[in-house]
Design an enzyme around this catalytic site. Structure first.
Site: not given
Lengths: 189, 87, 93
Positions: A35, A165, A64, A135, A67, A168
């Site tokens: 991350e 992920e 991110e 990702e 995360h 994204h």
């Protein structure tokens, strides 16, 4: 600038005292496709990407960090009450010798985070394909982490991160499509 | 030792996390679909709902944000535990 | 043997494979593919006869169409996405 918000994006619950998992989870903290690398990769690329996709890189890069904080929470909870003996038994003896319980940006094998994990080519297509690949690699890593634990609550938080992920990656794929368009015309979907 | 958070805290926090998550998703979607009027209206509707929920939360559990984006009672509440990784 | 799916290991609930407007009324693609690696009589370990890999929805959808069905906020948070079309379950090995 950034404003901190005093809450996690998603609840992190760790129900099993399994210090061993902390050693593996750190991959997503300080690993090549973790991350930290993700946040810094996108926020760095946003300066040199065409205007119509800057916003996306800015916003995914920001998410991110949320995360990163979730991963840190997992590692913190799994190590804070562990004895030196438990740290050693979990494969974290060397970490304990170096850092006590402090978190550190290294991967699951203890290799320190390095800026060369972040590609920034300057070519918008090359950079976005890099982001899509990052990702997918992070998605896969979350799968391997889910496989390594039987704590359903920890799995729950990891599944949330894995799903992010997927989304994204979808958005980066759409960004590529935006850059492929002939003109800056209003798009009807 | 800081105060223990009760079930009502986790419930309200979760409610806020849910609305905020919808906003994150719509935000990323709109970054690649800037002309979707319905999604923009939905985003704005959720932003209003988010503000109300955050207000309720802060009244009970203290400021969510620093640097002047939330108010504080006396004494200074921002730096009080627990932090998100502790709860 | 390519992509042959063992019946005992259906990775998705049936509803996820229902015909879907976003795919022009076609069935949503499966999210796992399976294959069998070559096994040599000289291999040291008992064989894993079926290997799987993940093929998430972002590989198939293209540009997300407008007005797709959404989850309620609480369920969206729990699943990690606002839109059912992106939901990608991962059953641990």
């Amino acid at each position: 600038m950034w404003i901190y918000e005093k809450k996690l994006q998603y609840p992190v619950k760790v129900s099993k005292c399994d210090t061993r998992m902390a050693k593996y989870l750190i991959e997503q903290y300080g690993g090549a496709d973790g991350e930290l690398a993700a946040a810094l990769r996108y926020l760095n690329q946003r300066y040199t990407i065409p205007g119509k996709v800057i916003g996306l890189l800015n916003d995914i890069g920001t998410e991110e960090f949320a995360h990163l904080e979730m991963i840190a929470t997992m590692v913190y909870k799994l190590t804070k009450d562990a004895t030196p003996e438990q740290m050693e038994a979990a494969g974290l003896g060397a970490h304990y010798a170096n850092h006590d319980k402090a978190l550190f940006y290294n991967n699951a094998a203890g290799v320190p985070w390095t800026a060369s994990y972040i590609q920034a080519n300057g070519d918008p297509i090359a950079d976005l394909y890099e982001d899509i690949a990052a990702e997918e690699k992070a998605r896969a890593t979350y799968q391997w982490l889910i496989d390594l634990t039987d704590d359903v609550d920890l799995q729950d938080s990891l599944k949330f991160l894995r799903e992010r992920e997927v989304v994204h990656s979808q958005r980066f794929r759409e960004a590529v499509e935006m850059l492929k368009e002939e003109r800056d015309t209003k798009k009807v979907f | 030792m800081a105060k223990q958070m009760d079930a009502a805290y986790y419930h309200l926090l979760h409610e806020l996390q849910a609305v905020d998550f919808v906003l994150v998703e719509l935000n990323l979607y709109l970054d690649t679909h800037p002309n979707d009027l319905k999604a923009i209206e939905e985003y704005n509707r959720n932003a209003v709902k988010r503000k109300e929920l955050a207000c309720t939360y802060e009244e009970k559990y203290g400021p969510l944000m620093h640097f002047g984006h939330s108010y504080s009672k006396y004494p200074w509440q921002w730096a009080e535990e627990p932090w998100p990784w502790q709860v | 043997m390519e992509n042959q799916q063992p019946a005992a290991k259906a990775p998705l609930p049936a509803s996820s494979n229902a015909p879907n407007a976003a795919y022009g009324g076609h069935h949503a693609p499966t999210q796992f593919k399976y294959y069998t690696p070559y096994y040599s009589p000289l291999d040291p370990c008992p064989p894993m006869t079926v290997k799987r890999y993940n093929t998430p929805p972002n590989l198939y959808l293209g540009y997300q169409p407008m007005n797709l069905p959404q989850y309620r906020p609480e369920e969206a948070l729990r699943r990690g996405t606002l839109w059912p079309i992106f939901y990608a379950p991962y059953p641990p090995r």
